[in-house]
Design a protein around this motif. Structure first.
Motif, PDB file in Angstrom:
ATOM      1  N   PRO A   1       0.793  -1.236   0.000  1.00  0.00           N
ATOM      2  CA  PRO A   1       0.000   0.000   0.000  1.00  0.00           C
ATOM      3  C   PRO A   1       0.822   1.281   0.000  1.00  0.00           C
ATOM      4  O   PRO A   1       0.414   2.275  -0.613  1.00  0.00           O
ATOM      5  CB  PRO A   1      -0.857  -0.116   1.266  1.00  0.00           C
ATOM      6  CG  PRO A   1      -0.150  -1.109   2.123  1.00  0.00           C
ATOM      7  CD  PRO A   1       0.515  -2.067   1.188  1.00  0.00           C
ATOM      8  N   GLU A   2       1.957   1.309   0.689  1.00  0.00           N
ATOM      9  CA  GLU A   2       2.706   2.560   0.766  1.00  0.00           C
ATOM     10  C   GLU A   2       3.313   2.940  -0.576  1.00  0.00           C
ATOM     11  O   GLU A   2       3.254   4.102  -0.999  1.00  0.00           O
ATOM     12  CB  GLU A   2       3.784   2.458   1.846  1.00  0.00           C
ATOM     13  CG  GLU A   2       3.228   2.334   3.255  1.00  0.00           C
ATOM     14  CD  GLU A   2       2.197   3.418   3.560  1.00  0.00           C
ATOM     15  OE1 GLU A   2       2.486   4.601   3.277  1.00  0.00           O
ATOM     16  OE2 GLU A   2       1.111   3.081   4.063  1.00  0.00           O
ATOM     17  N   VAL A   3       3.908   1.970  -1.266  1.00  0.00           N
ATOM     18  CA  VAL A   3       4.464   2.270  -2.591  1.00  0.00           C
ATOM     19  C   VAL A   3       3.338   2.574  -3.569  1.00  0.00           C
ATOM     20  O   VAL A   3       3.463   3.466  -4.428  1.00  0.00           O
ATOM     21  CB  VAL A   3       5.344   1.110  -3.091  1.00  0.00           C
ATOM     22  CG1 VAL A   3       5.753   1.335  -4.556  1.00  0.00           C
ATOM     23  CG2 VAL A   3       6.581   0.974  -2.217  1.00  0.00           C
ATOM     24  N   PHE A   4       2.215   1.884  -3.449  1.00  0.00           N
ATOM     25  CA  PHE A   4       1.065   2.188  -4.304  1.00  0.00           C
ATOM     26  C   PHE A   4       0.644   3.641  -4.134  1.00  0.00           C
ATOM     27  O   PHE A   4       0.377   4.341  -5.119  1.00  0.00           O
ATOM     28  CB  PHE A   4      -0.085   1.242  -3.965  1.00  0.00           C
ATOM     29  CG  PHE A   4      -1.362   1.524  -4.715  1.00  0.00           C
ATOM     30  CD1 PHE A   4      -1.379   1.628  -6.100  1.00  0.00           C
ATOM     31  CD2 PHE A   4      -2.565   1.668  -4.031  1.00  0.00           C
ATOM     32  CE1 PHE A   4      -2.566   1.876  -6.792  1.00  0.00           C
ATOM     33  CE2 PHE A   4      -3.747   1.917  -4.709  1.00  0.00           C
ATOM     34  CZ  PHE A   4      -3.746   2.027  -6.091  1.00  0.00           C
ATOM     35  N   ARG A   5       0.591   4.115  -2.907  1.00  0.00           N
ATOM     36  CA  ARG A   5       0.209   5.511  -2.674  1.00  0.00           C
ATOM     37  C   ARG A   5       1.237   6.466  -3.278  1.00  0.00           C
ATOM     38  O   ARG A   5       0.863   7.520  -3.827  1.00  0.00           O
ATOM     39  CB  ARG A   5       0.041   5.774  -1.188  1.00  0.00           C
ATOM     40  CG  ARG A   5      -1.106   4.995  -0.552  1.00  0.00           C
ATOM     41  CD  ARG A   5      -1.321   5.396   0.902  1.00  0.00           C
ATOM     42  NE  ARG A   5      -1.790   6.771   0.977  1.00  0.00           N
ATOM     43  CZ  ARG A   5      -1.729   7.521   2.074  1.00  0.00           C
ATOM     44  NH1 ARG A   5      -1.187   7.020   3.187  1.00  0.00           N
ATOM     45  NH2 ARG A   5      -2.186   8.747   2.071  1.00  0.00           N
ATOM     46  N   ALA A   6       2.521   6.107  -3.219  1.00  0.00           N
ATOM     47  CA  ALA A   6       3.548   6.934  -3.871  1.00  0.00           C
ATOM     48  C   ALA A   6       3.347   6.948  -5.380  1.00  0.00           C
ATOM     49  O   ALA A   6       3.510   7.991  -6.038  1.00  0.00           O
ATOM     50  CB  ALA A   6       4.937   6.412  -3.517  1.00  0.00           C
ATOM     51  N   GLN A   7       2.980   5.800  -5.944  1.00  0.00           N
ATOM     52  CA  GLN A   7       2.739   5.732  -7.391  1.00  0.00           C
ATOM     53  C   GLN A   7       1.531   6.564  -7.790  1.00  0.00           C
ATOM     54  O   GLN A   7       1.542   7.227  -8.836  1.00  0.00           O
ATOM     55  CB  GLN A   7       2.577   4.276  -7.818  1.00  0.00           C
ATOM     56  CG  GLN A   7       3.869   3.469  -7.685  1.00  0.00           C
ATOM     57  CD  GLN A   7       3.688   1.999  -8.020  1.00  0.00           C
ATOM     58  OE1 GLN A   7       2.574   1.476  -8.026  1.00  0.00           O
ATOM     59  NE2 GLN A   7       4.783   1.312  -8.287  1.00  0.00           N
TER      60      GLN A   7
END
Length: 239
Positions: free
Chosen positions: A147-153
């Motif tokens: 989820p954290e990298v998804f939010r960055a993307q």
């Protein structure tokens, strides 16, 4: 002395190196995988440029190709060849920004699994209910991204700008590939990209959806491998 330049493979949102598993072996070049985790397109472009030294061929899918547009702007001398797949060179629309904000909010509230399975997965393949094996492969990648990298993307997507005018300055050989049944990036997007880049080649895989490397790996590998061989991308090696 000369050597073969690496192919830098840049995946789309919620995808990792597993996206290219059935393609990389047919390319005939060393391969470098890049993970996209910066919260801006510029930051992601710098991740790509830091992944290897010297010239390279960049092959990007979806968000990976959008990052490729920025790499071409920042360091055109590094890009020996460019392949854009399943992508859009346009600036975000107001509707897209609203959708990304909603996905970010749902994810921040703990709804990552639902976002991936209910909102993202149905758009990834030629049908909204893809074969179970393809669905499992995509979901496994998404869970590794998290989820954290998804939010960055998602944040990075919002920093996109229209790249069509800049693409007119590209002088590297270019290949533009898309699926005829891509729900996210229709053929008109790829026509616009191929028209903008001087001399670009364009191919459509009939009946294919967004994630070409998972849905049509043999055809994609054949097209990309043939293109790489025809241009014989090489670099000078110094002892």
């Amino acid at each position: 002395m000369t050597g073969t330049v690496p192919v830098v493979l840049v995946p789309g949102m919620l995808c990792d190196a597993g996206l290219w598993e059935d393609v990389r072996g047919a390319l005939g070049h060393p391969v470098v995988d890049v993970d996209l985790s910066a919260p801006s397109i510029g930051g992601m472009a710098r991740q790509v440029l830091a992944a290897t030294e010297g010239p390279f061929v960049l092959a990007g899918l979806s968000l990976g190709a959008i990052v490729g547009f920025e790499v071409l702007r920042l360091a055109p001398e590094r890009v020996a060849g460019f392949c854009a797949m399943s992508t859009n060179a346009g600036a975000p629309t107001a509707r897209q920004r609203e959708q990304w904000a909603a996905l970010d909010r749902f994810t921040a509230e703990g709804g990552f699994a639902e976002v991936v399975t209910e909102r993202i997965l149905p758009t990834m393949f030629a049908t909204t209910e893809p074969p179970a094996e393809r669905a499992r492969t995509f979901l496994a990648m998404a869970n590794r991204i998290g989820p954290e990298v998804f939010r960055a993307q998602l944040a990075a997507q919002a920093t996109r700008t229209d790249a069509h005018e800049a693409l007119a300055a590209v002088r590297a050989p270019a290949l533009v590939l898309g699926g005829g049944a891509d729900a996210l990036c229709p053929e008109s997007f790829h026509t616009a990209i191929a028209t903008a880049i001087p001399g670009a080649e364009r191919h459509t895989l009939p009946g294919a959806g967004h994630l070409l490397p998972l849905e049509r790996p043999a055809e994609l590998a054949a097209l990309l491998g043939d293109w790489l061989r025809r241009f014989s991308f090489r670099k000078e090696l110094h002892a």
